[in-house]
Design a protein around this motif. Structure first.
Motif, PDB file in Angstrom:
ATOM      1  N   GLU A  79      95.951  47.966  73.599  1.00 37.83           N
ATOM      2  CA  GLU A  79      96.524  48.438  74.852  1.00 37.83           C
ATOM      3  C   GLU A  79      95.430  48.955  75.781  1.00 37.83           C
ATOM      4  N   PHE A  80      94.468  49.642  75.225  1.00 40.19           N
ATOM      5  CA  PHE A  80      93.350  50.135  76.023  1.00 40.19           C
ATOM      6  C   PHE A  80      92.544  48.978  76.607  1.00 40.19           C
ATOM      7  N   LEU A  81      92.406  47.892  75.847  1.00 40.14           N
ATOM      8  CA  LEU A  81      91.602  46.754  76.282  1.00 40.14           C
ATOM      9  C   LEU A  81      92.356  45.818  77.217  1.00 40.14           C
ATOM     10  N   SER A  82      93.610  46.138  77.542  1.00 44.81           N
ATOM     11  CA  SER A  82      94.406  45.299  78.431  1.00 44.81           C
ATOM     12  C   SER A  82      93.898  45.398  79.863  1.00 44.81           C
ATOM     13  N   GLU A  83      94.323  44.453  80.707  1.00 41.44           N
ATOM     14  CA  GLU A  83      93.874  44.418  82.099  1.00 41.44           C
ATOM     15  C   GLU A  83      94.349  45.625  82.883  1.00 41.44           C
ATOM     16  N   GLU A  84      95.507  46.162  82.538  1.00 37.20           N
ATOM     17  CA  GLU A  84      96.078  47.258  83.301  1.00 37.20           C
ATOM     18  C   GLU A  84      95.320  48.568  83.102  1.00 37.20           C
ATOM     19  N   GLU A  85      94.659  48.715  81.965  1.00 37.80           N
ATOM     20  CA  GLU A  85      93.951  49.959  81.657  1.00 37.80           C
ATOM     21  C   GLU A  85      92.662  50.056  82.468  1.00 37.80           C
ATOM     22  N   GLU A  86      92.497  51.163  83.191  1.00 33.98           N
ATOM     23  CA  GLU A  86      91.339  51.322  84.072  1.00 33.98           C
ATOM     24  C   GLU A  86      90.159  52.005  83.385  1.00 33.98           C
ATOM     25  N   ARG A  87      90.405  52.756  82.314  1.00 32.48           N
ATOM     26  CA  ARG A  87      89.304  53.429  81.622  1.00 32.48           C
ATOM     27  C   ARG A  87      88.420  52.404  80.920  1.00 32.48           C
ATOM     28  N   GLY A  88      87.092  52.614  81.023  1.00 33.55           N
ATOM     29  CA  GLY A  88      86.177  51.568  80.576  1.00 33.55           C
ATOM     30  C   GLY A  88      85.506  51.766  79.240  1.00 33.55           C
ATOM     31  N   ILE A  89      85.455  53.006  78.711  1.00 35.51           N
ATOM     32  CA  ILE A  89      84.712  53.257  77.471  1.00 35.51           C
ATOM     33  C   ILE A  89      85.619  53.928  76.445  1.00 35.51           C
ATOM     34  N   ILE A  90      85.670  53.374  75.233  1.00 34.19           N
ATOM     35  CA  ILE A  90      86.479  53.937  74.157  1.00 34.19           C
ATOM     36  C   ILE A  90      85.572  54.257  72.973  1.00 34.19           C
ATOM     37  N   GLY A  91      85.726  55.455  72.428  1.00 29.01           N
ATOM     38  CA  GLY A  91      84.973  55.866  71.250  1.00 29.01           C
ATOM     39  C   GLY A  91      85.888  55.991  70.051  1.00 29.01           C
ATOM     40  N   VAL A  92      85.561  55.313  68.972  1.00 29.46           N
ATOM     41  CA  VAL A  92      86.326  55.362  67.725  1.00 29.46           C
ATOM     42  C   VAL A  92      85.497  56.158  66.718  1.00 29.46           C
ATOM     43  N   TYR A  93      86.035  57.277  66.219  1.00 29.72           N
ATOM     44  CA  TYR A  93      85.230  58.132  65.347  1.00 29.72           C
ATOM     45  C   TYR A  93      85.969  58.486  64.060  1.00 29.72           C
ATOM     46  N   GLY A  94      85.202  58.919  63.061  1.00 32.44           N
ATOM     47  CA  GLY A  94      85.744  59.294  61.767  1.00 32.44           C
ATOM     48  C   GLY A  94      84.640  59.248  60.732  1.00 32.44           C
ATOM     49  N   PRO A  95      84.863  59.833  59.540  1.00 36.79           N
ATOM     50  CA  PRO A  95      83.828  59.867  58.497  1.00 36.79           C
ATOM     51  C   PRO A  95      83.499  58.477  57.968  1.00 36.79           C
ATOM     52  N   GLY A  96      82.353  58.376  57.290  1.00 36.72           N
ATOM     53  CA  GLY A  96      81.946  57.104  56.709  1.00 36.72           C
ATOM     54  C   GLY A  96      82.944  56.602  55.682  1.00 36.72           C
ATOM     55  N   GLY A  97      83.219  55.302  55.718  1.00 34.81           N
ATOM     56  CA  GLY A  97      84.114  54.692  54.741  1.00 34.81           C
ATOM     57  C   GLY A  97      85.581  54.786  55.077  1.00 34.81           C
ATOM     58  N   VAL A  98      85.926  55.326  56.254  1.00 36.00           N
ATOM     59  CA  VAL A  98      87.329  55.523  56.599  1.00 36.00           C
ATOM     60  C   VAL A  98      87.962  54.267  57.214  1.00 36.00           C
ATOM     61  N   GLY A  99      87.128  53.310  57.617  1.00 38.58           N
ATOM     62  CA  GLY A  99      87.678  52.052  58.124  1.00 38.58           C
ATOM     63  C   GLY A  99      87.402  51.767  59.600  1.00 38.58           C
ATOM     64  N   LYS A 100      86.398  52.420  60.174  1.00 42.96           N
ATOM     65  CA  LYS A 100      86.083  52.208  61.593  1.00 42.96           C
ATOM     66  C   LYS A 100      85.596  50.778  61.847  1.00 42.96           C
ATOM     67  N   THR A 101      84.683  50.318  61.000  1.00 43.49           N
ATOM     68  CA  THR A 101      84.138  48.965  61.164  1.00 43.49           C
ATOM     69  C   THR A 101      85.227  47.915  60.978  1.00 43.49           C
ATOM     70  N   THR A 102      86.080  48.121  59.986  1.00 46.11           N
ATOM     71  CA  THR A 102      87.175  47.183  59.748  1.00 46.11           C
ATOM     72  C   THR A 102      88.099  47.104  60.953  1.00 46.11           C
ATOM     73  N   LEU A 103      88.378  48.248  61.569  1.00 48.74           N
ATOM     74  CA  LEU A 103      89.209  48.269  62.773  1.00 48.74           C
ATOM     75  C   LEU A 103      88.540  47.472  63.891  1.00 48.74           C
ATOM     76  N   MET A 104      87.246  47.693  64.089  1.00 49.09           N
ATOM     77  CA  MET A 104      86.515  46.981  65.128  1.00 49.09           C
ATOM     78  C   MET A 104      86.503  45.476  64.865  1.00 49.09           C
ATOM     79  N   GLN A 105      86.284  45.094  63.610  1.00 50.29           N
ATOM     80  CA  GLN A 105      86.286  43.676  63.259  1.00 50.29           C
ATOM     81  C   GLN A 105      87.668  43.055  63.484  1.00 50.29           C
ATOM     82  N   SER A 106      88.703  43.807  63.168  1.00 50.75           N
ATOM     83  CA  SER A 106      90.068  43.324  63.375  1.00 50.75           C
ATOM     84  C   SER A 106      90.340  43.080  64.857  1.00 50.75           C
TER      85      SER A 106
END
Length: 311
Positions: A79-106
């Motif tokens: 939803e954030f990456l949709s055309e309607e969204e005007e905000r340009g930078i998103i930060g995804v955070y959390g401890p190591g091994g929690v699944g941040k990279t997997t989310l990004m790959q997905s």
């Protein structure tokens, strides 16, 4: 006689002009058809040429180990990456091994599979020691840019900027440790006009603030249901887990992982070939008293310690 000859010459000129006009018209029509074909081929082409090289329209799909329980976060990010969204930078955070990279790959794979509105997707696996240099190398390679090894970072940034300024891009930065100056790397900062986006993962919410993230998303630990599903998918022996005694021990092991995907994947794989109740009892006891001695868990603990020490 002179009049008759003059009239004949006039008729011949008219015929020649008529023939020339016809030939010119046919030539124009042929050129128009060729240009149309070229345009269609360019639209179907895998690359768009720029003054700085070639930009690949699509990014490569990334193999993913396991995707469990991140549906809600996926929807939020898309939803954030949709055309309607005007905000340009998103930060995804959390401890190591929690699944941040997997989310990004997905997210990367979802956009490739179902289509997107960007001219170019750029994936960068970050390096803690060479943050900005890593971005320039990855972006340059993605855009088909070339430069001499001795070329300064400023010149590289200029080439990247020239190649990207007219493009709508999505830049995915995985595992950011230090604050990145996008302008210094040559990446135009996302805004309402260019409609570009930058999404990055990090272990620190403070870094999200320093990077100017307009939207911050914390990757949570897995809920009990999803944790069990992920563990079972790695054990893969349904018949084994149907045993009431072993299932009880498996549930104890899963609970000790605290919803951390990396630990669940590691322990699930370690337990896949342990078929007796005695082996599961022993594993449960080792995990309780000396967890780092479990197969693969030393890596998990080293990762968590490294994350903790660098907060």
């Amino acid at each position: 006689v002179r009049f008759r000859r003059r009239e004949q010459r006039t008729r011949m000129r008219r015929r020649c002009l008529s023939c020339f006009g016809c030939a010119d018209y046919k030539l124009c029509k042929k050129v128009s058809a060729i240009l149309k074909s070229i345009g269609e081929l360019r639209e179907r082409s895998e690359a768009i040429k720029t003054d700085g090289g070639s930009i690949q329209v699509t990014c490569r799909e990334i193999p993913i180990k396991s995707v469990v329980g991140n549906t809600t976060m996926m929807e939020q990010v898309l939803e954030f990456l949709s055309e309607e969204e005007e905000r340009g930078i998103i930060g995804v955070y959390g401890p190591g091994g929690v699944g941040k990279t997997t989310l990004m790959q997905s997210i990367n794979n979802e956009l490739i599979t179902k289509g997107h509105q960007y001219d170019v997707l750029i994936w960068v696996q970050m390096s803690r020691e060479f943050g900005e240099c890593t971005i320039q190398q990855a972006v340059g390679a993605r855009l088909g840019l070339s430069w001499d090894e001795k070329e300064t970072g400023e010149n590289r940034a200029l080439k990247i900027y020239r190649a990207l300024r007219q493009k709508r891009f999505l830049l995915l930065l995985d595992d950011v440790w230090e604050e990145i100056d996008l302008e210094k790397t040559g990446v135009p900062r996302p805004d309402r006009e260019n409609k570009c986006k930058v999404m990055f993962t990090t272990r620190s919410i403070a870094l999200c603030n320093n990077m100017g993230a307009e939207y911050k998303l914390r990757v949570e630990f897995l809920e009990k249901k999803h944790a069990w599903e992920l563990f079972c998918s790695k054990v893969w022996r349904k018949d084994l887990l149907e045993s009431s005694s072993i299932r009880r021990l498996a549930e104890i092991i899963v609970s000790k992982c605290g919803g951390l995907p990396l630990a669940l994947i590691t322990l699930g794989g370690a337990m896949a070939h342990r078929e007796t109740e005695e082996e599961w009892i022993h594993a449960s006891e080792v995990l309780t008293r000396f967890p780092a001695e479990m197969k693969g868990m030393n890596y998990v603990f080293a990762l968590l310690k490294f994350s903790y020490d660098n907060l």
